[in-house]
Design a protein around this motif. Structure first.
Motif, PDB file in Angstrom:
ATOM      1  N   PRO A 128      -7.551   1.536 -30.426  1.00  9.01           N
ATOM      2  CA  PRO A 128      -6.872   0.430 -29.730  1.00  9.01           C
ATOM      3  C   PRO A 128      -6.849  -0.859 -30.554  1.00  9.01           C
ATOM      4  O   PRO A 128      -5.857  -1.595 -30.522  1.00  9.01           O
ATOM      5  CB  PRO A 128      -7.712   0.264 -28.448  1.00  9.01           C
ATOM      6  N   LYS A 129      -7.916  -1.133 -31.300  1.00 11.27           N
ATOM      7  CA  LYS A 129      -7.935  -2.330 -32.151  1.00 11.27           C
ATOM      8  C   LYS A 129      -6.862  -2.234 -33.226  1.00 11.27           C
ATOM      9  O   LYS A 129      -6.187  -3.224 -33.541  1.00 11.27           O
ATOM     10  CB  LYS A 129      -9.304  -2.483 -32.824  1.00 11.27           C
ATOM     11  N   TYR A 157      -3.242  11.979 -32.682  1.00  9.60           N
ATOM     12  CA  TYR A 157      -4.584  11.396 -32.621  1.00  9.60           C
ATOM     13  C   TYR A 157      -4.503   9.935 -32.189  1.00  9.60           C
ATOM     14  O   TYR A 157      -5.296   9.476 -31.345  1.00  9.60           O
ATOM     15  CB  TYR A 157      -5.251  11.505 -33.990  1.00  9.60           C
ATOM     16  N   ILE A 158      -3.568   9.208 -32.775  1.00  2.07           N
ATOM     17  CA  ILE A 158      -3.408   7.793 -32.424  1.00  2.07           C
ATOM     18  C   ILE A 158      -2.995   7.653 -30.963  1.00  2.07           C
ATOM     19  O   ILE A 158      -3.587   6.876 -30.200  1.00  2.07           O
ATOM     20  CB  ILE A 158      -2.373   7.127 -33.351  1.00  2.07           C
ATOM     21  N   LEU A 159      -1.992   8.418 -30.545  1.00  2.00           N
ATOM     22  CA  LEU A 159      -1.484   8.310 -29.183  1.00  2.00           C
ATOM     23  C   LEU A 159      -2.526   8.741 -28.149  1.00  2.00           C
ATOM     24  O   LEU A 159      -2.554   8.217 -27.031  1.00  2.00           O
ATOM     25  CB  LEU A 159      -0.215   9.150 -29.037  1.00  2.00           C
ATOM     26  N   ARG A 164      -3.127   5.109 -21.810  1.00  2.38           N
ATOM     27  CA  ARG A 164      -2.061   6.043 -21.452  1.00  2.38           C
ATOM     28  C   ARG A 164      -0.730   5.321 -21.247  1.00  2.38           C
ATOM     29  O   ARG A 164       0.318   5.828 -21.640  1.00  2.38           O
ATOM     30  CB  ARG A 164      -2.445   6.797 -20.169  1.00  2.38           C
ATOM     31  N   ARG A 165      -0.790   4.144 -20.661  1.00  2.00           N
ATOM     32  CA  ARG A 165       0.449   3.395 -20.417  1.00  2.00           C
ATOM     33  C   ARG A 165       1.141   3.038 -21.727  1.00  2.00           C
ATOM     34  O   ARG A 165       2.362   3.204 -21.859  1.00  2.00           O
ATOM     35  CB  ARG A 165       0.140   2.123 -19.624  1.00  2.00           C
ATOM     36  N   ALA A 169       4.716   4.549 -23.234  1.00  2.00           N
ATOM     37  CA  ALA A 169       5.804   3.645 -23.626  1.00  2.00           C
ATOM     38  C   ALA A 169       6.248   3.933 -25.065  1.00  2.00           C
ATOM     39  O   ALA A 169       7.447   3.960 -25.371  1.00  2.00           O
ATOM     40  CB  ALA A 169       5.343   2.193 -23.504  1.00  2.00           C
ATOM     41  N   ILE A 170       5.282   4.193 -25.933  1.00  2.00           N
ATOM     42  CA  ILE A 170       5.609   4.482 -27.334  1.00  2.00           C
ATOM     43  C   ILE A 170       6.329   5.822 -27.447  1.00  2.00           C
ATOM     44  O   ILE A 170       7.314   5.960 -28.186  1.00  2.00           O
ATOM     45  CB  ILE A 170       4.330   4.475 -28.190  1.00  2.00           C
ATOM     46  N   ARG A 171       5.854   6.831 -26.710  1.00  2.00           N
ATOM     47  CA  ARG A 171       6.520   8.136 -26.740  1.00  2.00           C
ATOM     48  C   ARG A 171       7.972   8.015 -26.286  1.00  2.00           C
ATOM     49  O   ARG A 171       8.872   8.652 -26.852  1.00  2.00           O
ATOM     50  CB  ARG A 171       5.777   9.126 -25.837  1.00  2.00           C
TER      51      ARG A 171
END
Length: 215
Positions: A128-129, A157-159, A164-165, A169-171
């Motif tokens: 997250p950082k 791995y990053i996702l 989750r939100r 959004a990124i997906r």
């Protein structure tokens, strides 16, 4: 410590604070550490004058060390540069180094940190950082490019280790974006890598030590 006699090393160790002495002892080869710790048991008769002379001699040696222009070794410096180059250039340079000096080329490989190293080197709790350090639009490009190639596991791995939100959004943006040009994808992934390096330099995160890597 390695250059001095066992007796001098024992005196040096005895004059350090416990935490630093323990850290130093742990860095010595096992046989040397055993000899030095035994020699500590022989230091009861050492006089303050002898300790002063040893301290002055050691200080003089440190003062005689020539100044160097660089804080890091050559492998670390080249690794840092190659971190920010394209994978094609990086591979070409490493191939050339292999031909010139295979041992040095291996040191450079261990110093390199690329997008592919993220799962092995960045703790899940630190992701997250990292993602907060990168603009979301750049992150979407990087993950889209990774997912479409050989780095799908890195993208997952990053996702999987962000909220989750945000991941959803990124997906969604990744699906809308479609195919990413290779150059744009590499540039975006380099920005993610640079974010990791900035956080590491600032002490915000600590990279997991790679197998056989020396820091």
């Amino acid at each position: 410590m390695l250059a001095e006699s066992t007796e001098v090393a024992a005196v040096m160790l005895s004059k350090l604070d416990v935490t630093r002495a323990a850290d130093l002892l742990s860095r010595l080869p096992g046989d040397v550490a055993r000899r030095v710790t035994f020699a500590v048991s022989q230091t009861d008769a050492v006089t303050p004058g002898a300790v002063d002379r040893i301290g002055l001699a050691l200080a003089a040696q440190l003062n005689d060390m020539p100044e160097t222009a660089f804080n890091e070794g050559p492998a670390s410096r080249i690794g840092a540069i190659l971190n920010s180059t394209s994978s094609t250039l990086r591979d070409d340079v490493l191939t050339g180094l292999d031909a010139e000096d295979q041992a040095f080329a291996e040191q450079v490989r261990r110093a390199i940190f690329t997008f592919a190293n993220i799962p092995a080197r960045v703790a899940a709790t630190d992701m997250p950082k990292v993602t907060r350090e990168v603009d979301q639009s750049v992150l979407v490009v990087a993950l889209s490019a990774a997912s479409a190639g050989d780095l799908a596991e890195v993208a997952e791995y990053i996702l999987s280790n962000i909220s989750r939100r945000l991941a959803d959004a990124i997906r969604e943006e990744m699906e809308e974006m479609g195919r990413v040009k290779t150059k744009e994808g590499e540039e975006a992934m380099t920005q993610v890598v640079n974010a990791v390096r900035r956080l590491q330099a600032a002490g915000e995160i600590t990279l997991v030590q790679a197998d056989s890597e020396e820091e």
